[in-house]
Design an enzyme around this catalytic site. Structure first.
Site, mmCIF file in Angstrom:
data_model
loop_
_atom_site.group_PDB
_atom_site.id
_atom_site.type_symbol
_atom_site.label_atom_id
_atom_site.label_comp_id
_atom_site.label_asym_id
_atom_site.label_seq_id
_atom_site.Cartn_x
_atom_site.Cartn_y
_atom_site.Cartn_z
ATOM 1 N N ASP A 192 0.866 -1.184 0.000
ATOM 2 C CA ASP A 192 0.000 0.000 0.000
ATOM 3 C C ASP A 192 0.896 1.225 0.000
ATOM 4 O O ASP A 192 2.025 1.196 0.530
ATOM 5 C CB ASP A 192 -0.911 0.032 1.226
ATOM 6 N N GLU A 197 0.841 5.629 0.579
ATOM 7 C CA GLU A 197 0.179 6.897 0.874
ATOM 8 C C GLU A 197 0.873 7.954 0.033
ATOM 9 O O GLU A 197 2.104 7.953 -0.080
ATOM 10 C CB GLU A 197 0.268 7.244 2.358
ATOM 11 N N ASP A 216 5.772 19.350 -0.866
ATOM 12 C CA ASP A 216 4.876 19.389 0.287
ATOM 13 C C ASP A 216 4.019 18.127 0.319
ATOM 14 O O ASP A 216 3.913 17.389 -0.668
ATOM 15 C CB ASP A 216 3.982 20.629 0.238
ATOM 16 N N HIS A 260 -5.642 4.145 6.753
ATOM 17 C CA HIS A 260 -5.068 5.254 6.006
ATOM 18 C C HIS A 260 -3.597 5.482 6.332
ATOM 19 O O HIS A 260 -3.058 6.558 6.068
ATOM 20 C CB HIS A 260 -5.872 6.549 6.203
ATOM 21 N N ASP A 312 -3.129 -0.375 6.165
ATOM 22 C CA ASP A 312 -3.945 -0.805 5.025
ATOM 23 C C ASP A 312 -3.349 -2.035 4.342
ATOM 24 O O ASP A 312 -4.076 -2.922 3.886
ATOM 25 C CB ASP A 312 -4.090 0.336 4.020
#
Length: 411
Positions: A10, A12, A51, A151, A156
């Site tokens: 997974d 992010e 960012d 999350h 996850d």
């Protein structure tokens, strides 16, 4: 690395669209064998060199990235970890596009077959969880799988690994599992571990609990999608894009670009938007009411999707509800036919195996997951708020006590 394993991963990310400015900010890989046994779990934050985007969605804080490696730093180790394995993800299309872009940027592209021959647990839900929605939470609820630190990449990926193991339990004799593992092992392109191992950098704390606002709750209750794979991949990105009820100009442009990449023209994307909105409205009416604040939320989404006000006004009218006498009956008043699927949940007074044996002997079929084909959920606590119970109630499946099981169904 050992071969013959699944690499459940997974990511992010700082945004939704790879290949431009959006980057991976965290990655996790959970290795699991054919028997569903977890071999190891590896995860690290990744310095995206930009960012962090919408921190409210992934919960990563800038201070946690001070000593995090860049993706280029990780590329050699990730090659080693993925070599000879079957890649698995929930919405593999999303993660694979980011991985491909990052490896290309690092000058170390992956073999094309690795991602192309991976497994997507979201797409697999159509085979094993008929009726379930596309979200990881929705699929996990069908089995009662808890997502710890949702999350986050590690949380996850761990939940996705358990989900895959449940699929394999449901379809244990399917030779495709071993065929995929053998094929991946034979295609291994890295044999030895890298000389310089990267020390993972983790979050300073678990992701802050995110308030599950109205839209977040609705997207976990959307019905099964029966369109094409390209359409479902587009809608899965739309789920993520709308969670904060805001689409930037960049996101709007990238959604149009993504639709084109997936072979969807403008009119096709608009039809998907209409269908998506109407599904959200139907999910909103599940509890019998849509509050003024919820209506405002839905109107905001409609504006973001470019839908006309007439469609919105019509969709938000109280839907006609057909009387369903069968579903409104208490479990004891409706017939549970022989051969029906029965699901158990919770710690009961009698051992699970004893109950399953009794159900089998009486002509019923114990089943591990809630799908629309299930006729009854038996719960240790009939008022439980577990994922299985929530799914059962969404589907109109009665929830009965263990006492009912012995005094009525099996008497």
């Amino acid at each position: 690395m050992a071969n013959g394993v699944f690499s459940v991963l997974d990511t992010e990310t700082t945004g939704l669209f790879p290949g431009g400015t959006d980057r991976i900010a965290e990655i996790a890989i959970v290795r699991m064998n054919r028997h569903g046994e977890i071999l190891d779990r590896w995860e690290t934050l990744v310095n995206p060199q930009r960012d962090l985007g919408k921190q409210s969605l992934h919960g990563i804080q800038s201070r946690d990235l001070l000593n995090a490696p860049t993706f280029k730093d990780l590329a050699e180790e990730l090659h080693w970890r993925l070599s000879g394995t079957v890649v698995v993800a929930h919405n593999l299309s999303f993660d694979s596009r980011f991985l491909d872009a990052e490896f290309q940027r690092a000058g170390m592209p992956l073999p094309k077959t690795l991602l192309n021959q991976g497994l997507c647990t979201m797409r697999m839900s159509h085979q094993y969880l008929q009726g379930a929605g596309r979200s990881l939470q929705d699929c996990c609820d069908s089995f009662g799988i808890e997502i710890v630190s949702a999350h986050s990449a590690g949380g996850d990926a761990a939940a996705t690994a358990i989900l895959l193991s449940r699929y394999m339990e449901l379809d244990g004799q399917n030779p495709e599992w071993n065929l995929r593992l053998d094929r991946a092992a034979q295609a291994a392109w890295v044999q030895d571990s890298p000389s310089g191992r990267i020390i993972p950098v983790h979050r300073s704390s678990a992701p802050a609990h995110r308030a599950h606002h109205f839209l977040d709750r609705l997207t976990t209750r959307l019905p099964e999608f029966v369109g094409s794979e390209a359409q479902e991949n587009y809608l899965a990105v739309l789920d993520r894009a709308l969670l904060d009820r805001y689409l930037s100009t960049h996101e709007e442009q990238q959604l149009i670009s993504l639709a084109g990449q997936l072979g969807l023209d403008r009119s096709g994307a608009l039809e998907l938007h209409k269908m998506y909105f109407q599904q959200l409205v139907r999910a909103a009416w599940t509890d019998g009411t849509v509050s003024p604040d919820e209506q405002l939320d839905l109107r905001t989404v409609a504006d973001l999707l470019g839908l006309g006000r007439d469609l919105v006004r019509h969709s938000l009218m109280l839907p006609a509800r057909k009387a369903d006498n069968e579903l409104s009956k208490a479990p004891g008043e409706r017939t549970i036919a022989l051969g029906s699927l029965v699901v158990l949940t919770g710690e009961m007074a009698k051992p699970r195996r004893q109950i399953e044996a009794a159900l089998n002997a009486a002509g019923y079929v114990p089943h591990p997951a809630i799908t629309k084909k299930v006729s009854l959920l038996v719960a240790a606590d009939p008022d439980t708020l577990s994922g299985k119970a929530k799914k059962a109630r969404d589907y109109g499946i009665p929830v009965a006590s263990e006492d009912y099981l012995w005094t009525t169904l099996l008497s």
